[in-house]
Design a protein around this motif. Structure first.
Motif, mmCIF file in Angstrom:
data_model
loop_
_atom_site.group_PDB
_atom_site.id
_atom_site.type_symbol
_atom_site.label_atom_id
_atom_site.label_comp_id
_atom_site.label_asym_id
_atom_site.label_seq_id
_atom_site.Cartn_x
_atom_site.Cartn_y
_atom_site.Cartn_z
ATOM 1 N N GLU A 20 30.755 25.041 48.612
ATOM 2 C CA GLU A 20 30.946 26.041 49.082
ATOM 3 C C GLU A 20 32.134 26.751 49.166
ATOM 4 O OE1 GLU A 20 27.328 26.906 52.191
ATOM 5 O OE2 GLU A 20 28.898 25.588 52.660
ATOM 6 N N GLN A 21 33.143 25.992 49.480
ATOM 7 C CA GLN A 21 34.652 26.275 49.338
ATOM 8 C C GLN A 21 35.126 26.567 47.918
ATOM 9 O OE1 GLN A 21 36.719 22.985 51.406
ATOM 10 N NE2 GLN A 21 36.111 23.596 53.315
ATOM 11 N N GLN A 22 34.655 25.907 46.971
ATOM 12 C CA GLN A 22 34.807 26.201 45.703
ATOM 13 C C GLN A 22 34.378 27.458 45.223
ATOM 14 O OE1 GLN A 22 33.600 23.072 42.865
ATOM 15 N NE2 GLN A 22 34.791 23.810 41.315
ATOM 16 N N ARG A 23 32.683 27.638 45.606
ATOM 17 C CA ARG A 23 32.519 28.795 45.226
ATOM 18 C C ARG A 23 33.190 30.130 45.680
ATOM 19 N NH1 ARG A 23 31.009 31.517 41.247
ATOM 20 N NH2 ARG A 23 28.783 32.548 41.436
ATOM 21 N N ARG A 24 33.474 29.788 47.214
ATOM 22 C CA ARG A 24 34.160 30.874 47.589
ATOM 23 C C ARG A 24 35.428 31.261 47.084
ATOM 24 N NH1 ARG A 24 37.142 31.363 52.852
ATOM 25 N NH2 ARG A 24 36.381 33.278 54.016
ATOM 26 N N ALA A 25 36.403 30.191 46.747
ATOM 27 C CA ALA A 25 37.521 30.652 46.092
ATOM 28 C C ALA A 25 37.362 31.158 44.623
ATOM 29 C CB ALA A 25 38.020 29.202 45.684
ATOM 30 N N GLN A 26 36.071 31.184 43.828
ATOM 31 C CA GLN A 26 35.641 31.437 42.750
ATOM 32 C C GLN A 26 35.464 32.945 42.849
ATOM 33 O OE1 GLN A 26 32.564 28.987 41.410
ATOM 34 N NE2 GLN A 26 34.125 27.477 40.107
ATOM 35 N N ILE A 27 34.869 33.266 43.858
ATOM 36 C CA ILE A 27 34.587 34.547 44.056
ATOM 37 C C ILE A 27 35.987 35.482 44.418
ATOM 38 C CG2 ILE A 27 33.275 36.312 45.748
ATOM 39 C CD1 ILE A 27 31.006 34.065 45.887
ATOM 40 N N ALA A 28 36.624 35.000 45.222
ATOM 41 C CA ALA A 28 37.848 35.351 45.569
ATOM 42 C C ALA A 28 38.758 35.911 44.509
ATOM 43 C CB ALA A 28 38.691 34.472 46.682
ATOM 44 N N ALA A 29 38.681 34.782 43.479
ATOM 45 C CA ALA A 29 39.760 34.846 42.368
ATOM 46 C C ALA A 29 39.082 36.190 41.458
ATOM 47 C CB ALA A 29 39.597 33.573 41.453
ATOM 48 N N VAL A 30 37.827 36.359 41.337
ATOM 49 C CA VAL A 30 37.204 37.618 40.514
ATOM 50 C C VAL A 30 37.594 38.881 41.384
ATOM 51 C CG1 VAL A 30 35.191 38.762 40.048
ATOM 52 C CG2 VAL A 30 35.401 36.100 39.588
ATOM 53 N N ALA A 31 37.595 38.825 42.685
ATOM 54 C CA ALA A 31 37.847 39.740 43.643
ATOM 55 C C ALA A 31 39.446 40.414 43.257
ATOM 56 C CB ALA A 31 37.576 39.688 44.819
ATOM 57 N N ARG A 32 40.290 39.311 43.292
ATOM 58 C CA ARG A 32 41.891 39.656 43.318
ATOM 59 C C ARG A 32 41.848 40.128 41.727
ATOM 60 N NH1 ARG A 32 46.661 35.958 45.059
ATOM 61 N NH2 ARG A 32 48.420 37.208 44.314
#
Length: 205
Positions: free
Chosen positions: A26-38
């Motif tokens: 979940e932490q990895q998925r959350r980081a991936q979503i954040a990278a897209v948003a950034r």
């Protein structure tokens, strides 16, 4: 202590009070979503980030994005905390001139922060809009960052803000970031404002 302040700043990435810890996946998925948003915020600023667009680009659903970040402003707050932590690391690793007095050290460090912010104006514009939105958490969440920036500038991890100098300088920094992202002031004028404020606050009487 320094670690307590950094923990508070890391916690500011989360707009939700979590009832459980995220697992590694979940932490990895959350980081991936954040990278897209950034990437979206860097390209198009606050208006360019929507939960639906982030979800589509990340290959997930809006419900998942809300689950991880709570809201659009929660997501952007996460991005800004990441930017702040990255900026703090850069400042700690930047070369310093030991011959400078404390006021000039702080002034030079905060001027460099302004330069780095100018490199990513759209992300900063998104962050400033988020902080001041009805759902934003307000500038108070950044107080640990202000203190840590001064500690990094002084190369003194035990420095304490007993006279609220970092807090006041942080509010000046926030105004400078607003000018940088939305106002008419140019970069030289903004750098002058932050360096002058630092010199006035940190020059010993």
């Amino acid at each position: 202590m320094t670690e307590d302040s950094l923990a508070s700043l890391r916690d500011s990435r989360d707009s939700l009070t979590l009832v459980r810890e995220f697992g590694p996946q979940e932490q990895q998925r959350r980081a991936q979503i954040a990278a897209v948003a950034r990437a979206m915020a860097t390209r198009d600023g606050y208006r360019g980030v929507t939960i639906r667009a982030v979800a589509a680009a990340a290959g997930t659903t809006p419900v998942t994005v809300y689950r991880y970040f709570g809201s659009k402003d929660g997501l952007i707050q996460h991005l800004m905390a990441d930017w702040a932590l990255d900026t703090l690391d850069r400042l700690k690793n930047a070369p310093t001139d030991p011959s400078l007095d404390p006021a000039d050290r702080v002034a030079a460090a905060f001027a460099v922060v302004i330069d780095w912010a100018a490199e990513d104006r759209n992300l900063l514009q998104a962050g400033m809009s988020s902080v001041h939105s009805p759902e934003g958490r307000g500038i108070g969440v950044w107080r640990p960052l202000f203190t840590e920036l001064v500690r990094a500038a002084l190369a003194d991890p035990d420095w304490t803000d007993t006279q609220d100098r970092a807090l006041v300088l942080g509010h000046v920094l926030t105004s400078c970031l607003l000018d940088l992202t939305t106002g008419p002031a140019g970069l030289p004028g903004i750098r002058h404002t932050i360096t002058r404020a630092a010199q006035l606050l940190f020059t010993q009487p």
